[in-house]
Motif scaffolding. Sequence first.
Motif, PDB file in Angstrom:
ATOM      1  N   PHE A  61      13.258   0.127  28.659  1.00  0.00           N
ATOM      2  CA  PHE A  61      11.979  -0.688  28.141  1.00  0.00           C
ATOM      3  C   PHE A  61      10.834  -0.442  28.938  1.00  0.00           C
ATOM      4  O   PHE A  61       9.643  -0.331  28.617  1.00  0.00           O
ATOM      5  N   THR A  62      10.885  -0.292  30.480  1.00  0.00           N
ATOM      6  CA  THR A  62       9.970  -0.194  31.404  1.00  0.00           C
ATOM      7  C   THR A  62       9.586   1.521  31.316  1.00  0.00           C
ATOM      8  O   THR A  62       8.057   1.535  31.286  1.00  0.00           O
ATOM      9  N   LEU A  63      10.356   2.424  30.791  1.00  0.00           N
ATOM     10  CA  LEU A  63       9.820   3.684  30.349  1.00  0.00           C
ATOM     11  C   LEU A  63       8.866   3.611  29.318  1.00  0.00           C
ATOM     12  O   LEU A  63       7.825   4.192  29.101  1.00  0.00           O
ATOM     13  N   LEU A  64       9.125   2.672  28.128  1.00  0.00           N
ATOM     14  CA  LEU A  64       8.439   2.800  27.134  1.00  0.00           C
ATOM     15  C   LEU A  64       7.108   1.989  27.226  1.00  0.00           C
ATOM     16  O   LEU A  64       5.995   2.600  26.814  1.00  0.00           O
ATOM     17  N   ILE A  65       7.310   0.943  27.938  1.00  0.00           N
ATOM     18  CA  ILE A  65       5.980  -0.043  28.117  1.00  0.00           C
ATOM     19  C   ILE A  65       5.013   0.574  29.203  1.00  0.00           C
ATOM     20  O   ILE A  65       3.703   0.672  29.022  1.00  0.00           O
ATOM     21  N   ALA A  66       5.468   0.769  30.480  1.00  0.00           N
ATOM     22  CA  ALA A  66       4.845   0.915  31.581  1.00  0.00           C
ATOM     23  C   ALA A  66       4.669   2.551  31.825  1.00  0.00           C
ATOM     24  O   ALA A  66       3.606   2.979  32.212  1.00  0.00           O
ATOM     25  N   TRP A  67       5.329   3.481  31.605  1.00  0.00           N
ATOM     26  CA  TRP A  67       5.259   4.843  31.747  1.00  0.00           C
ATOM     27  C   TRP A  67       4.879   5.505  30.464  1.00  0.00           C
ATOM     28  O   TRP A  67       4.693   6.693  30.491  1.00  0.00           O
ATOM     29  N   LYS A  68       4.962   4.985  29.156  1.00  0.00           N
ATOM     30  CA  LYS A  68       4.517   5.449  28.134  1.00  0.00           C
ATOM     31  C   LYS A  68       5.244   6.853  27.815  1.00  0.00           C
ATOM     32  O   LYS A  68       4.841   7.566  27.067  1.00  0.00           O
ATOM     33  N   VAL A  69       6.571   6.639  28.153  1.00  0.00           N
ATOM     34  CA  VAL A  69       7.402   8.037  27.617  1.00  0.00           C
ATOM     35  C   VAL A  69       7.620   7.939  26.136  1.00  0.00           C
ATOM     36  O   VAL A  69       7.922   6.905  25.471  1.00  0.00           O
ATOM     37  N   SER A  70       7.469   9.363  25.673  1.00  0.00           N
ATOM     38  CA  SER A  70       7.890   9.264  24.252  1.00  0.00           C
ATOM     39  C   SER A  70       9.456   8.627  23.901  1.00  0.00           C
ATOM     40  O   SER A  70      10.236   8.892  24.570  1.00  0.00           O
ATOM     41  N   PRO A  71       9.229   8.073  22.540  1.00  0.00           N
ATOM     42  CA  PRO A  71      10.424   7.373  22.143  1.00  0.00           C
ATOM     43  C   PRO A  71      11.542   8.335  22.138  1.00  0.00           C
ATOM     44  O   PRO A  71      12.737   7.872  22.535  1.00  0.00           O
ATOM     45  N   TRP A  72      11.606   9.523  21.681  1.00  0.00           N
ATOM     46  CA  TRP A  72      12.649  10.204  21.672  1.00  0.00           C
ATOM     47  C   TRP A  72      13.471  10.671  22.997  1.00  0.00           C
ATOM     48  O   TRP A  72      14.747  10.795  23.442  1.00  0.00           O
ATOM     49  N   LYS A  73      12.458  10.754  23.857  1.00  0.00           N
ATOM     50  CA  LYS A  73      12.840  11.091  25.380  1.00  0.00           C
ATOM     51  C   LYS A  73      13.793   9.713  25.774  1.00  0.00           C
ATOM     52  O   LYS A  73      14.978  10.131  26.411  1.00  0.00           O
ATOM     53  N   VAL A  74      13.268   8.566  25.676  1.00  0.00           N
ATOM     54  CA  VAL A  74      13.999   7.469  25.774  1.00  0.00           C
ATOM     55  C   VAL A  74      15.185   7.280  25.204  1.00  0.00           C
ATOM     56  O   VAL A  74      16.322   6.932  26.156  1.00  0.00           O
ATOM     57  N   VAL A  75      15.552   7.654  24.164  1.00  0.00           N
ATOM     58  CA  VAL A  75      16.630   7.735  23.323  1.00  0.00           C
ATOM     59  C   VAL A  75      17.551   8.423  23.843  1.00  0.00           C
ATOM     60  O   VAL A  75      18.825   8.234  24.254  1.00  0.00           O
ATOM     61  N   LEU A  76      17.337   9.908  24.194  1.00  0.00           N
ATOM     62  CA  LEU A  76      17.857  10.915  24.811  1.00  0.00           C
ATOM     63  C   LEU A  76      18.566  10.433  26.205  1.00  0.00           C
ATOM     64  O   LEU A  76      19.636  10.389  26.487  1.00  0.00           O
ATOM     65  N   LEU A  77      17.538   9.954  27.120  1.00  0.00           N
ATOM     66  CA  LEU A  77      17.810   9.358  28.422  1.00  0.00           C
ATOM     67  C   LEU A  77      19.155   8.116  28.313  1.00  0.00           C
ATOM     68  O   LEU A  77      19.945   8.121  29.104  1.00  0.00           O
ATOM     69  N   THR A  78      18.682   7.255  27.366  1.00  0.00           N
ATOM     70  CA  THR A  78      19.600   5.958  27.351  1.00  0.00           C
ATOM     71  C   THR A  78      20.836   6.284  26.959  1.00  0.00           C
ATOM     72  O   THR A  78      22.056   5.783  27.197  1.00  0.00           O
ATOM     73  N   ALA A  79      20.914   7.359  25.910  1.00  0.00           N
ATOM     74  CA  ALA A  79      22.235   7.609  25.248  1.00  0.00           C
ATOM     75  C   ALA A  79      23.198   8.339  26.515  1.00  0.00           C
ATOM     76  O   ALA A  79      24.298   8.279  26.643  1.00  0.00           O
ATOM     77  N   LEU A  80      22.343   9.295  27.346  1.00  0.00           N
ATOM     78  CA  LEU A  80      23.273   9.781  28.191  1.00  0.00           C
ATOM     79  C   LEU A  80      23.728   8.756  29.512  1.00  0.00           C
ATOM     80  O   LEU A  80      24.694   8.954  30.116  1.00  0.00           O
ATOM     81  N   ALA A  81      22.908   7.572  29.553  1.00  0.00           N
ATOM     82  CA  ALA A  81      23.142   6.698  30.408  1.00  0.00           C
ATOM     83  C   ALA A  81      24.223   5.907  29.894  1.00  0.00           C
ATOM     84  O   ALA A  81      25.439   5.478  30.571  1.00  0.00           O
ATOM     85  N   GLY A  82      24.434   5.797  28.547  1.00  0.00           N
ATOM     86  CA  GLY A  82      25.692   5.020  27.975  1.00  0.00           C
ATOM     87  C   GLY A  82      26.839   5.975  28.196  1.00  0.00           C
ATOM     88  O   GLY A  82      27.858   5.236  28.603  1.00  0.00           O
ATOM     89  N   MET A  83      26.767   7.253  28.116  1.00  0.00           N
ATOM     90  CA  MET A  83      27.825   7.994  28.561  1.00  0.00           C
ATOM     91  C   MET A  83      28.345   7.904  30.113  1.00  0.00           C
ATOM     92  O   MET A  83      29.180   7.909  30.311  1.00  0.00           O
ATOM     93  N   GLY A  84      27.303   7.828  30.871  1.00  0.00           N
ATOM     94  CA  GLY A  84      27.459   7.649  32.256  1.00  0.00           C
ATOM     95  C   GLY A  84      28.203   6.279  32.646  1.00  0.00           C
ATOM     96  O   GLY A  84      29.124   6.172  33.190  1.00  0.00           O
ATOM     97  N   LEU A  85      27.827   5.336  31.861  1.00  0.00           N
ATOM     98  CA  LEU A  85      28.617   3.917  32.199  1.00  0.00           C
ATOM     99  C   LEU A  85      29.829   4.103  31.691  1.00  0.00           C
ATOM    100  O   LEU A  85      30.956   3.265  32.059  1.00  0.00           O
ATOM    101  N   SER A  86      30.173   4.765  30.513  1.00  0.00           N
ATOM    102  CA  SER A  86      31.576   4.900  30.015  1.00  0.00           C
ATOM    103  C   SER A  86      32.590   5.587  30.894  1.00  0.00           C
ATOM    104  O   SER A  86      33.771   5.259  30.936  1.00  0.00           O
ATOM    105  N   LEU A  87      32.084   6.236  32.003  1.00  0.00           N
ATOM    106  CA  LEU A  87      32.944   6.895  33.130  1.00  0.00           C
ATOM    107  C   LEU A  87      33.119   5.869  34.369  1.00  0.00           C
ATOM    108  O   LEU A  87      34.099   6.282  34.981  1.00  0.00           O
ATOM    109  N   LEU A  88      32.375   4.810  34.311  1.00  0.00           N
ATOM    110  CA  LEU A  88      32.714   4.162  35.524  1.00  0.00           C
ATOM    111  C   LEU A  88      33.958   3.117  35.289  1.00  0.00           C
ATOM    112  O   LEU A  88      34.216   2.798  34.120  1.00  0.00           O
TER     113      LEU A  88
END
Length: 404
Positions: A377-404
């Motif tokens: 949410f912060t990347l989208l609102i404050a940093w104005k990062v492109s949505p597709w980049k946020v999707v990619l980063l968040t999907a990778l974060a979800g994969m990282g959480l699955s390994l915890l």
Amino acid sequence: MPLQKTLRVRKNQNWEEIFSAFLKLGLTSFGGPIAHLGYFRDELVTRRRWMSETAYADLVALCQFVPGPASSQVGFALGLSRGGFVGAMIAWAAFTLPSVLFLLVFASSAFALGGPLGQGFIHGLKLVAVAVVAQAVWGMARNLCPDRERASIAVGAVLMAVFLPTTLGQIGAIISGTICGLWFCKNLPLANAGHLSVRLPKTIAVFALLSFFILLIALPFIAATSSSQTVALFEAFYRAGALVFGGGHVVLPLLEASVVETGWVNADSFLAGYGVVQAVPGPLFTFAAYLGAVVAPEPNGILGAIICLIAIFLPGMLLLAGVLPFWDDLRKIRGAQAGMAGANAAVVGILASALYHPVWTGAILAPPDFAVALAAFTLLIAWKVSPWKVVLLTALAGMGLSLL
């Protein structure tokens, strides 16, 4: 060269130009409906000079006034002004099909995402849906509920959506918001009146309006008395497309009520698809194609995608065609603008309700999930990062959480 042949060649050249222009936009227009309108202005108004700045502003005002996908309606009207009805259909198809094809590929391959990493990827898509819907609520509330009257209408819509968690509650919230707007928003300043350069004969407009209302009223009765799943599917998506005020994100709660609560699509697949659609260019309404492909029972696959795609876009295009000849007079009426202001405030409340359920409750299962969604949410609102980049980063974060 005879005049008739010259006109035919010129029209064919226009159709080719429309196709190439909108295919380019369909492949590169990331960022949602508001961003799409900026892409259209840069490419078609500033560079190609298809219409004046004033005419384009008038067209955008109309498409934001009537229900439906605003950016697709603007594209449809631009194609109409350039190449007639065939040009309008070419513009819609070229802008829409790239994201449809991408979503169909995802729908057909999502089953292969097994194992912890695959499930983490899907969970990341659900987390990005939280951020995207929160961004939509934030932006729409600032624009559509800037005063206490409209904020109160939005809260009332939340209450109605919470205590009547069905399509009936959502329709009731929009109707109630419109009625409240007639009273509480009657003193809002009138929007500037202008002149719309895209024209249609009034006979065609009346036919389009009659078709819109006949389908909206008749389809529920036909679906209720018929055992046809095709009719039920078409009716559900037509109803959703007919009630979308204020932007493509508003379709989320309407579709959730139609396909998740009925058991046609499970909640995980619904939220994963909504996450993926943020990463592709083109209109958000192409989410319907994904749902049509994964829905059960049949029809699904490509046939289901076609049915749902046509059904969800059709009402907005019929309304646009129906209102075009009357727009210059209609927007001078204070009551029409007041009622629409109330309806727009109500849809903010409906979307806020959907942010909690199913989006939040289906994705935020532990504190790390909340942290990832907040970061997105912060990347989208404050940093104005492109949505597709946020999707990619968040999907990778979800994969990282699955390994915890």
